[in-house]
Design a protein around this motif. Structure first.
Motif, PDB file in Angstrom:
ATOM      1  N   ALA A 147      40.640  37.115  45.760  1.00 21.23           N
ATOM      2  CA  ALA A 147      41.125  35.907  45.099  1.00 21.23           C
ATOM      3  C   ALA A 147      40.204  34.727  45.365  1.00 21.23           C
ATOM      4  O   ALA A 147      39.871  33.952  44.452  1.00 21.23           O
ATOM      5  N   GLN A 203      44.005  26.970  52.230  1.00 17.17           N
ATOM      6  CA  GLN A 203      44.173  28.355  52.653  1.00 17.17           C
ATOM      7  C   GLN A 203      44.771  28.483  54.050  1.00 17.17           C
ATOM      8  O   GLN A 203      45.673  29.306  54.270  1.00 17.17           O
ATOM      9  N   LEU A 222      50.777  38.207  47.209  1.00 16.24           N
ATOM     10  CA  LEU A 222      50.436  37.524  45.967  1.00 16.24           C
ATOM     11  C   LEU A 222      50.455  36.005  46.139  1.00 16.24           C
ATOM     12  O   LEU A 222      49.611  35.295  45.579  1.00 16.24           O
ATOM     13  N   THR A 223      51.413  35.511  46.916  1.00 14.45           N
ATOM     14  CA  THR A 223      51.478  34.074  47.183  1.00 14.45           C
ATOM     15  C   THR A 223      50.226  33.602  47.908  1.00 14.45           C
ATOM     16  O   THR A 223      49.615  32.585  47.542  1.00 14.45           O
ATOM     17  N   CYS A 265      47.353  35.065  47.938  1.00 13.90           N
ATOM     18  CA  CYS A 265      46.209  35.201  47.032  1.00 13.90           C
ATOM     19  C   CYS A 265      46.118  34.012  46.080  1.00 13.90           C
ATOM     20  O   CYS A 265      45.020  33.558  45.745  1.00 13.90           O
ATOM     21  N   GLY A 266      47.274  33.509  45.649  1.00 13.44           N
ATOM     22  CA  GLY A 266      47.270  32.326  44.786  1.00 13.44           C
ATOM     23  C   GLY A 266      46.667  31.123  45.488  1.00 13.44           C
ATOM     24  O   GLY A 266      45.839  30.392  44.914  1.00 13.44           O
ATOM     25  N   LEU A 277      42.910  31.698  45.884  1.00 14.16           N
ATOM     26  CA  LEU A 277      42.197  31.457  44.632  1.00 14.16           C
ATOM     27  C   LEU A 277      41.909  29.970  44.452  1.00 14.16           C
ATOM     28  O   LEU A 277      40.777  29.566  44.131  1.00 14.16           O
ATOM     29  N   LEU A 278      42.924  29.142  44.677  1.00 13.38           N
ATOM     30  CA  LEU A 278      42.755  27.692  44.564  1.00 13.38           C
ATOM     31  C   LEU A 278      41.775  27.173  45.620  1.00 13.38           C
ATOM     32  O   LEU A 278      40.935  26.312  45.332  1.00 13.38           O
TER      33      LEU A 278
END
Length: 254
Positions: A213, A30, A7-8, A10-11, A14-15
């Motif tokens: 993401a 990334q 999840l981290t 993916c965050g 996403l950015l």
């Protein structure tokens, strides 16, 4: 690998997709994120794992821009093919020679680009020059080979270099330059993705969630860029270039 780690990542992805769709430079977010989060894995495997998310974001950005911005199709398609081949060659070369000399070289170029864009207020605000069809073809195809190889060999700042090239050499505004840059960047990302897959250097359990993401971020970023236009993209361009300069400078003094 636990869900919180994924999840981290993916965050961050996403950015990265959001920023990359607007002006490029998502790799600055990334790549360090996955290197610091999963230090137990080999660096080539981690870099290879970021290529699928980058490709997904590039494709989404290209699709969104193509719906609103006219592209020079008869020249961009051959440019994408050349960029694809050059990127694959760059990735292959990377596995055989060091690339440490690229950071100082890229740093100097980026500083010059930042100063020029900051001082020239009308840079990229409108189509600024007429370039004949023959010159467009030559310049775009040369860019495809040169920047494509750079992306496969080194990578950071590729999207920004493409935008700069389309503005300075072809005369596009920021919005049109971003649209064409995403198409070419999708081709270079595809080449690198296929190369790393063929080398077995991809963590699919991480790459696929990050791809979703990144794609989502690219959708939002491209829509925002299209809505806000050239002035908004110019500000983002300066921020990304400044961040890239600081990143390269930090790496060099370590």
């Amino acid at each position: 690998m636990d869900y919180s780690t994924i999840l981290t990542l993916c965050g961050f992805s996403l950015l990265a997709g959001f920023i990359d769709a607007i002006i490029g430079g998502g790799g600055l977010i990334q790549t360090p994120a996955i290197l610091f989060t999963l230090p137990q894995y080999p660096v080539p495997t981690l870099l290879g794992s970021t290529k699928i998310p980058s490709l997904s974001g590039s494709l989404m950005g290209a699709f969104q821009y193509s719906r609103h911005v006219a592209v020079v199709g008869k020249f961009i398609a051959p440019m994408m093919v050349m960029a694809f081949g050059a990127s694959w060659l760059g990735s292959w070369t990377l596995t055989r020679v060091p690339n440490s000399f690229m950071k100082p070289f890229a740093l100097v170029i980026l500083i010059a680009v930042f100063i020029y864009t900051l001082t020239k207020k009308d840079f990229g605000q409108a189509t600024s020059q007429y370039v004949s069809a023959r010159q467009q073809r030559i310049r775009m195809w040369t860019m495809g080979v040169g920047i494509g190889f750079y992306d496969g060999f080194f990578g950071p700042g590729t999207g920004s270099f493409l935008v700069l090239g389309f503005i300075a050499l072809i005369g596009f505004d920021f919005l049109k330059a971003s649209a064409h840059a995403k198409l070419v960047n999708a081709a270079t990302n595809l080449a690198s993705t296929l190369f790393f897959i063929s080398e077995g250097k991809v963590l699919y359990a991480v790459a696929f969630p990050m791809a979703v993401a990144n794609l989502s971020g690219a959708f939002l970023g491209a829509r925002l860029a299209i809505l806000k236009g050239n002035r908004f993209i110019r500000v983002f361009f300066l921020l990304v270039i400044a961040t890239t300069i600081l990143r390269f400078a930090w790496d060099l003094v370590q």
